[in-house]
Write an enzyme that holds these catalytic residues in place. Structure first.
Site, short mmCIF file in Angstrom:
data_model
loop_
_atom_site.label_atom_id
_atom_site.label_comp_id
_atom_site.label_asym_id
_atom_site.label_seq_id
_atom_site.Cartn_x
_atom_site.Cartn_y
_atom_site.Cartn_z
N SER A 138 48.44 68.54 -6.28
CA SER A 138 46.66 69.50 -6.01
C SER A 138 48.17 71.21 -5.45
CB SER A 138 46.21 69.24 -5.73
OG SER A 138 45.16 69.74 -5.10
N TYR A 151 42.13 63.77 1.89
CA TYR A 151 42.31 64.75 0.37
C TYR A 151 44.22 64.92 -0.13
CZ TYR A 151 42.71 66.74 -4.39
OH TYR A 151 42.67 67.24 -5.61
C1 8X3 Z 1 42.10 70.65 -6.51
C2 8X3 Z 1 42.74 71.90 -5.81
O1 8X3 Z 1 41.67 73.37 -3.95
O2 8X3 Z 1 40.03 71.99 -4.59
O3 8X3 Z 1 43.00 69.79 -6.44
O4 8X3 Z 1 42.03 71.30 -3.34
S1 8X3 Z 1 41.96 72.09 -4.49
#
Ligand code: 8X3
Length: 236
Positions: A138, A151
């Protein structure tokens, strides 16, 4: 000769779009996920174009991962392409307010899960001297954002694992591609916000978000590149 791909998290979002895109280019599919009804539905649909089979497991459960992948019939065992797509965000809050269950879910799914599935597939690739692993990272793995420490940490781990895999596996004829999407309009935000549709919809307001098929097209590009070409890292 047709190739076999194993895709985790194949029942929705980028995983499902990748399965559809692979079917379009004639790649046989091992569709993996946690929802048998959705797996069956996708499997039946794509079996019009390629051979398909399904595996039901949770990537966070190593025993289940190992049992499911080793249960594949012989003609499905030679996995050419592994797409480590399964993963989610859970919650969006300042570190002092973080929920331990959310942290566990992200670290267990996004990091351990990717490792567990890889552990079950890589030895066969090494033995055959060929293969391609595509890890879905990501932009969160490139740049930490406020309220997203855990995350982002899980995706930074994916980045490190992709680099490490490439260093270890290139000599065995195995390519490793790391793909880092920005905001893709899928169930991602709905999961992150625990089903709060209004909050999820707001994430994609005011700009033109990526679609799952945009990322799937990049995966197809990477796996269809000539053998001399390794797409190491793509930020989209
Ligand atoms: C997904 C992109 O920017 O929402 O991994 O984290 S974000």
């Amino acid at each position: 000769m047709s190739r076999i791909a194993l895709i985790t998290g194949a029942t929705s979002g980028i995983g499902k779009a990748t399965a559809e895109a692979f079917a379009n280019v004639g790649i046989d599919l091992i569709l993996c996920g946690r929802r048998q009804d959705r797996l069956n539905e996708l499997s039946v649909k794509l079996s019009q174009y390629v051979k398909t089979t399904t595996l039901l497991f949770d990537v966070r459960d190593y025993a289940a991962v190992s049992k499911a992948i080793s249960s594949l019939p012989e003609d499905w065992q030679a996995v050419d392409i592994l797409v480590n797509n399964a993963g989610n965000a859970h919650g969006l809050s300042a570190i002092q307010d973080g929920d331990v269950a959310d942290w566990d879910a992200m670290i267990d799914g996004n990091v351990q899960g990717l490792l567990y599935v890889s552990k079950a597939v890589i030895p066969g690739m090494v033995a055959r001297g060929r293969g391609h692993i595509v890890n879905l990272s990501s932009v969160a793995g490139k740049q930490t954002y406020a309220n997203g420490a855990v995350y982002c940490a899980s995706k930074k781990a994916v980045e490190a694992i992709s680099e490490g895999m490439r260093l270890d596996l290139t000599q065995h004829g195995i390519k490793v591609t790391n793909i880092a999407p920005g905001a893709v309009e899928t169930e991602f935000s709905l999961v992150r916000f625990k089903g709060d549709e209004n909050r999820a919809a707001k994430v994609y307001e005011g700009f033109d978000p990526l679609l799952a098929e945009d990322i799937a097209n990049a995966v197809v590009y990477a796996v269809n590149a000539p053998s001399r070409v390794t797409i190491a890292d793509l930020t989209i």
